[in-house]
Structures are given as C-alpha cells and as structure tokens.
Motif scaffolding. Structure first.
Motif, PDB file in Angstrom:
ATOM      1  N   GLY A  62       2.529  -5.778   4.056  1.00  0.00           N
ATOM      2  CA  GLY A  62       2.132  -6.611   5.180  1.00  0.00           C
ATOM      3  C   GLY A  62       2.277  -5.845   6.474  1.00  0.00           C
ATOM      4  N   ASP A  63       2.999  -6.406   7.423  1.00  0.00           N
ATOM      5  CA  ASP A  63       3.140  -5.789   8.737  1.00  0.00           C
ATOM      6  C   ASP A  63       4.427  -4.993   8.883  1.00  0.00           C
ATOM      7  OD1 ASP A  63       0.709  -6.728   9.647  1.00  0.00           O
ATOM      8  OD2 ASP A  63       1.551  -8.644  10.279  1.00  0.00           O
ATOM      9  N   ALA A  64       4.976  -4.521   7.779  1.00  0.00           N
ATOM     10  CA  ALA A  64       6.194  -3.705   7.846  1.00  0.00           C
ATOM     11  C   ALA A  64       6.080  -2.570   6.841  1.00  0.00           C
ATOM     12  CB  ALA A  64       7.418  -4.561   7.530  1.00  0.00           C
ATOM     13  N   THR A  65       6.772  -1.487   7.122  1.00  0.00           N
ATOM     14  CA  THR A  65       6.875  -0.435   6.115  1.00  0.00           C
ATOM     15  C   THR A  65       8.232  -0.573   5.437  1.00  0.00           C
ATOM     16  OG1 THR A  65       7.639   1.120   7.787  1.00  0.00           O
ATOM     17  CG2 THR A  65       5.322   1.248   7.160  1.00  0.00           C
TER      18      THR A  65
ATOM     19  N   ASP B  80      -1.470  -7.019  -1.380  1.00  0.00           N
ATOM     20  CA  ASP B  80      -0.763  -6.978  -0.101  1.00  0.00           C
ATOM     21  C   ASP B  80      -0.518  -8.420   0.355  1.00  0.00           C
ATOM     22  OD1 ASP B  80       0.398  -5.986   2.200  1.00  0.00           O
ATOM     23  OD2 ASP B  80      -1.409  -5.025   2.967  1.00  0.00           O
ATOM     24  N   LEU B  81       0.155  -8.554   1.472  1.00  0.00           N
ATOM     25  CA  LEU B  81       0.316  -9.873   2.076  1.00  0.00           C
ATOM     26  C   LEU B  81      -0.902 -10.147   2.959  1.00  0.00           C
ATOM     27  CD1 LEU B  81       4.087  -9.561   3.069  1.00  0.00           C
ATOM     28  CD2 LEU B  81       3.083 -10.570   0.996  1.00  0.00           C
ATOM     29  N   PRO B  82      -1.336 -11.387   3.057  1.00  0.00           N
ATOM     30  CA  PRO B  82      -2.527 -11.677   3.868  1.00  0.00           C
ATOM     31  C   PRO B  82      -2.325 -11.280   5.328  1.00  0.00           C
ATOM     32  CG  PRO B  82      -1.959 -13.556   2.505  1.00  0.00           C
ATOM     33  CD  PRO B  82      -0.824 -12.598   2.403  1.00  0.00           C
ATOM     34  N   ARG B  83      -3.433 -10.889   5.958  1.00  0.00           N
ATOM     35  CA  ARG B  83      -3.406 -10.516   7.374  1.00  0.00           C
ATOM     36  C   ARG B  83      -3.251 -11.757   8.239  1.00  0.00           C
ATOM     37  NH1 ARG B  83      -7.867  -7.056   6.975  1.00  0.00           N
ATOM     38  NH2 ARG B  83      -9.267  -8.689   7.683  1.00  0.00           N
ATOM     39  N   ASP B  84      -2.548 -11.578   9.335  1.00  0.00           N
ATOM     40  CA  ASP B  84      -2.447 -12.649  10.312  1.00  0.00           C
ATOM     41  C   ASP B  84      -2.832 -12.056  11.666  1.00  0.00           C
ATOM     42  OD1 ASP B  84      -1.884 -14.701  11.975  1.00  0.00           O
ATOM     43  OD2 ASP B  84       0.273 -14.764  11.585  1.00  0.00           O
TER      44      ASP B  84
ATOM     45  N   ARG C 174       3.616   0.270   2.658  1.00  0.00           N
ATOM     46  CA  ARG C 174       3.390  -0.730   3.704  1.00  0.00           C
ATOM     47  C   ARG C 174       3.250  -2.082   3.020  1.00  0.00           C
ATOM     48  NH1 ARG C 174      -0.192  -3.565   5.039  1.00  0.00           N
ATOM     49  NH2 ARG C 174      -1.883  -2.442   4.003  1.00  0.00           N
TER      50      ARG C 174
ATOM     51  N   GLN D  20       0.856  -1.194   0.000  1.00  0.00           N
ATOM     52  CA  GLN D  20       0.000   0.000   0.000  1.00  0.00           C
ATOM     53  C   GLN D  20       0.889   1.239   0.000  1.00  0.00           C
ATOM     54  OE1 GLN D  20      -2.198   0.503   3.669  1.00  0.00           O
ATOM     55  NE2 GLN D  20      -3.270   2.325   2.959  1.00  0.00           N
TER      56      GLN D  20
END
Lengths: 203, 217
Positions: free
Chosen positions: B30-33, B194-198, B28, B9
């Motif tokens: 997944g869970d990192a920028t 994006d990468l899937p949410r966990d 962004r 994103q």
C-alpha cells in the motif's frame, strides 16, 4: 528554436487474439477503461513508439523520428504518418512538449510491469528492475523512486510533486527529468503509461 | 482449504553503500514500505507465492514447509507477516473470499500475451504472458483478462466484475477461478496483490522511497 515534442505510447498491451499470420488477428490495448483492437500494422506503430533498449540514449523519440523508424522498417512514409496520426487521435500516442509537460503528466499515470530487484552493491545509486534474479535494466535512484510509487499516485504529475519534495527540487525540473527518462522504462517494458483513473484519453 | 497470499510489490534488496552486504529486502505494501530483514523473513514472504503447486498456497502446507526449511522461528515470522498485512490468510468460504477481494487489488506485471494454441476451441485456448523474451506463465482466457483488466480496477472484486461483464459469467465465478489451483498469476510473479489505492490520502508524508532510504544510509 522549437523542439519536436516527445512521443509516448499509452495503454497496456493485452495480447493478440490469434495467430500472427492470420489477417483477422487483432492486438488488444487497454486504455483506462476502454478496450481497443488494433491490426498488426497499427500495433507495430504503437509498439515502435516504446523505443528500443539500444536506442534509449541516442534517440529522442519524436513523431518525425518514429515515422523515420517505420519507414526504415519498410513502411511507406504516407502510411506511417497516417498510422501515427490515427493512433494519436485514439489517445494511444501522446506528444509531449518537455518544456510544458504538466498537462500530459496530470492526465496520465505510470504503472510498473517488472519486479524491483534493489540497488547494486557496486553502485548503490543504481536500481535494477527485471524478473526474479534476472535484471533487465538499471535506473537511477530518483527514477526508481517514482517507479516504485507510480501505482499509488493518482497521476504522473502527483508523483513528480512528491518526488520533487523528497529531492528538494522544483517540480517542473523533476518533471522534465522524468519525461526525458520515460522511454528507458517503456522500451524495457518495465512500466506502461495509462490515462488517470476515470480519465479520458484526450489526444 | 485456507490459503495464504503474499501481498505487496517487491522492490528488492537494499545495499547501504558500495560493496556492503544487503541490509534488507524491501516490499511496498500500500502506501508504506516494509523492510524484510535477514534471509528468513524474505524467504517466508517469497515462499507464499507458491510452494510447488500452480495456485494459492494452503496455509498448513506453507507453515510446514517454512518450518521444515527454516526452523520453528519461521512459524513466528509467518505470523508476524500476517499481522503486518504482508501475508493474507483467506478461509474457504464465499464471504471471506469476497472480503479479501474487496480489501485488495491485483496489479499486472510483464507483457506480451499471445495465444499458445491459436485455433483451439475457446475453452481450450491458453495464452502466454512473457517478459524479457521468455514465456513466464501460461493462462486461460479468464486469467488473461483478469491480468489485463486489473490494472484499471480499484479492487480484485471490481476486476472480477469487469472480466465478467466483458466475457460473460458471474464475478464470483471469476473470483473462484482466481482461487483455483491452476492459477499461476501469483505463483509465476506475473501479477501482485496490493492494498487498494486511496487517491484522497495522497501524498503521504511518511511514504518511504528508495531515495529516502539511500539518504538515511
């Protein structure tokens, strides 16, 4: 003195099924896994609940304020009230007590609908959202942080817990700030609210 | 055809202080920028959205265009972005496409979709996805529903399954349509991959935000 709850639209608009002047046309809203079809009158009520850009600051959108706006737009008061009640029953409108918004925040999530365009060179504390090279709104850093991560967190409350830790604030204070600021994002269509994954649209 | 997709994103440029030049662009993932430094890194990622065609970008054409435009350094940068997961390369076979669709999710952007050809036969109907009062992309009903339903789908593949169950057809046909050359969802920035949410993994203490970036500056 009690304050009227703030009213929010829930769900993602999926477009209309036909021409605007065709009475058979329906407006599609996705609410979690549910796909709902609204007639134009109900859709107009749902859309009005997003707020409007020029009314973000002066209007705290509540059920009475929403009904007043619909009446200003030509609806009969009883019709407007009925539409709001019906949409709330479907879970497409949520009324939130800003002093105790945790149940709402735990049951709903925010998702971005625009590109992040970064912070302003003039005022680095403000972050722009919009289309590529076309800013639509500028929002403060904390709200932007929540917006940026909104699709990764399971709920608005989880996002507030995370943001509160970053900002070193009590989570309830962060949540109150977010609840008061949400209409700015919704009115600009920079984000939408949905039910949490696997959640039901509890009115 | 081996194609390349941009993943992540867009969060935009970061200016460390008043009047200062942009230090980098952020995405962004997944869970990192991921900071994209300099003009070339960002332009290579941006060009992967589409280089003139209406659909996914052929890897060979993409590499030729970025090296023509930015020199041989861009080829190395493209490989680094692939390594970082910010660009995904997918070969033209069903297992590779399904692996990609299970390893990524699609997220909608913008709103206000309406038919541009009301009354047309279903196969000929086209729908506008718009923002800020402008039509940004015109899509058929399959891509419209993929755009609409992907927001609640954990992966691109599950979104294809949902569209197939709603509209009929097979999920693989929906996925093939996503890969087809007429797909403007990514090219026109009306959706992002994006990468899937966990959810079980959240919160991640290392997650960087614009708040943290400002604080560090």
């Amino acid at each position: 003195m009690s304050i009227d709850p703030i009213i929010f639209p829930i769900g993602q608009f999926g477009g209309t099924t036909g021409a605007a002047d065709d009475p058979a046309t329906r407006c599609r809203i996705r609410l979690g896994d549910r796909l709902l079809m609204l007639d134009f009158d109900r859709f107009r009520t749902w859309a009005q609940a997003h707020g409007s850009i020029d009314r973000i600051r002066p209007v705290r959108l509540t059920r009475p304020a929403l009904v007043d706006q619909l009446v200003e737009g030509g609806d009969e008061r009883a019709t407007a009230q009925e539409a709001v009640t019906e949409l709330a029953a479907l879970g497409l409108l949520a009324e939130v007590d800003s002093a105790d918004a945790r149940p709402f925040a735990a049951g709903h999530r925010l998702a971005p609908l625009m590109l992040g365009l970064g912070n302003s060179a003039v005022d680095p504390g403000m972050y722009e959202l919009g289309l590529f090279d076309q800013p639509m709104i500028a929002i403060p850093r904390a709200l932007c942080s929540l917006w940026e991560w909104s699709d990764r967190v399971p709920s608005l409350w989880a996002g507030c817990l995370w943001l509160a830790a970053v900002e070193e604030q009590p989570p309830q204070q962060t949540l109150r700030y977010i609840i008061e600021a949400l209409h700015g994002l919704l009115a600009a269509n920079a984000a939408y609210l949905d039910v949490v994954d696997g959640g039901t649209a509890a009115p | 055809m081996t194609v390349v997709f941009p993943i992540g994103q867009l969060l935009g440029a970061f200016h460390p202080g008043p009047g200062e030049e942009s230090a980098y662009q952020r995405i962004r993932l997944g869970d990192a920028t991921l900071p994209l430094y300099g003009t070339v890194e960002f332009q290579v990622w941006a060009l992967a959205h589409g280089v003139g065609s209406g659909g996914p970008t052929d890897l060979d054409s993409f590499k030729k265009i970025v090296t023509d435009r930015f020199g041989v350094e861009a080829d190395v940068i493209a490989d680094e972005l692939i390594q970082a997961g910010a660009l995904a390369v997918v070969t033209d076979d069903v297992p590779a496409r399904m692996d990609f669709a299970n390893a990524h999710c699609l997220r909608p952007l913008l709103s206000a979709a309406a038919p541009t050809t009301p009354g047309a036969a279903p196969a000929d109907q086209r729908f506008a996805i718009a923002g800020m009062g402008m039509v940004v992309a015109t899509v058929d009903i399959v891509l419209l529903d993929l755009w609409w339903l992907c927001g609640a789908a954990p992966t691109l593949w599950s979104a294809c399954q949902r569209v197939a169950s709603t509209n009929g057809g097979a999920p693989l046909e929906i996925l093939d349509h996503f890969f087809a050359s007429e797909n403007p969802l990514i090219t026109r920035n009306v959706a992002y991959l994006d990468l899937p949410r966990d959810p079980a993994a959240f919160p991640r203490p290392t997650a960087a935000s614009c708040a943290e970036a400002t604080r560090e500056a």
